[in-house]
Design a protein around this motif. Sequence first.
Motif, PDB file in Angstrom:
ATOM      1  N   ALA A 114       0.842  -1.205   0.000  1.00 12.94           N
ATOM      2  CA  ALA A 114       0.000   0.000   0.000  1.00 12.94           C
ATOM      3  C   ALA A 114       0.877   1.255   0.000  1.00 12.94           C
ATOM      4  CB  ALA A 114      -0.924  -0.012   1.216  1.00 12.94           C
ATOM      5  N   LYS A 115       1.966   1.245   0.801  1.00 15.21           N
ATOM      6  CA  LYS A 115       2.870   2.411   0.838  1.00 15.21           C
ATOM      7  C   LYS A 115       3.546   2.589  -0.508  1.00 15.21           C
ATOM      8  CE  LYS A 115       4.027   2.375   5.757  1.00 15.21           C
ATOM      9  NZ  LYS A 115       5.089   2.145   6.740  1.00 15.21           N
ATOM     10  N   GLU A 116       3.968   1.462  -1.112  1.00 12.50           N
ATOM     11  CA  GLU A 116       4.624   1.543  -2.412  1.00 12.50           C
ATOM     12  C   GLU A 116       3.658   2.083  -3.461  1.00 12.50           C
ATOM     13  OE1 GLU A 116       6.674  -1.481  -5.605  1.00 12.50           O
ATOM     14  OE2 GLU A 116       6.767  -2.005  -3.475  1.00 12.50           O
ATOM     15  N   LYS A 117       2.428   1.606  -3.394  1.00 11.10           N
ATOM     16  CA  LYS A 117       1.421   2.085  -4.336  1.00 11.10           C
ATOM     17  C   LYS A 117       1.186   3.576  -4.139  1.00 11.10           C
ATOM     18  CE  LYS A 117      -2.899   0.378  -6.194  1.00 11.10           C
ATOM     19  NZ  LYS A 117      -4.034  -0.502  -5.984  1.00 11.10           N
ATOM     20  N   GLU A 118       1.144   3.980  -2.877  1.00 10.03           N
ATOM     21  CA  GLU A 118       0.955   5.395  -2.562  1.00 10.03           C
ATOM     22  C   GLU A 118       2.137   6.216  -3.084  1.00 10.03           C
ATOM     23  OE1 GLU A 118       0.758   7.841   1.537  1.00 10.03           O
ATOM     24  OE2 GLU A 118      -0.545   6.062   1.457  1.00 10.03           O
ATOM     25  N   ARG A 119       3.364   5.710  -2.899  1.00  8.32           N
ATOM     26  CA  ARG A 119       4.558   6.400  -3.409  1.00  8.32           C
ATOM     27  C   ARG A 119       4.514   6.485  -4.934  1.00  8.32           C
ATOM     28  NH1 ARG A 119       7.552   3.363   0.601  1.00  8.32           N
ATOM     29  NH2 ARG A 119       7.879   1.795  -1.021  1.00  8.32           N
ATOM     30  N   LEU A 121       1.877   6.420  -6.818  1.00  2.74           N
ATOM     31  CA  LEU A 121       0.854   7.408  -7.189  1.00  2.74           C
ATOM     32  C   LEU A 121       1.385   8.832  -6.998  1.00  2.74           C
ATOM     33  CD1 LEU A 121      -2.459   5.881  -5.794  1.00  2.74           C
ATOM     34  CD2 LEU A 121      -1.840   6.239  -8.176  1.00  2.74           C
ATOM     35  N   ALA A 122       2.094   9.021  -5.876  1.00  2.00           N
ATOM     36  CA  ALA A 122       2.651  10.355  -5.621  1.00  2.00           C
ATOM     37  C   ALA A 122       3.679  10.702  -6.684  1.00  2.00           C
ATOM     38  CB  ALA A 122       3.281  10.408  -4.231  1.00  2.00           C
TER      39      ALA A 122
END
Length: 143
Positions: A114-119, A121-122
Amino acid sequence: MKNYDPSWTERQSTAAKAKQAQLEKARAKAPANDPEFAQRQMARRAAAEARDARIVERKAAKVREAEERIAETAARERAAEAEQASLKVERARELERELAEKAERAVSREVELAKEKERNLANESERKAARDQRYAARKARKK
């Protein structure tokens, strides 16, 4: 006496006398008349009773030994069952720990994803913003 031929009655009486003589001889030798016979008989009875007592004692000892073996076997079986039960409990705890660790790793992996996906996306939105700025700058230069 060469030609002596006893009659039937004479032969019978002779046989009866011989038989009577044998009976008297046997009665004279009868163990009931012998004082040592009673002592030998008592010694035999005492030996037989002692032998019977030893036999009974041996049988009782065998029964005790068999009971002890049965008790020992039962105790070993109970100990083995208790050990098996403790091994099952330990295995269940180990499986529970493994499952908990697996679940923890899965949750950790999910959080990381989830953090990687968020990164991502960012980063993508930053790239998009940078691209949009370049596009806007290019448009501004052309005008």
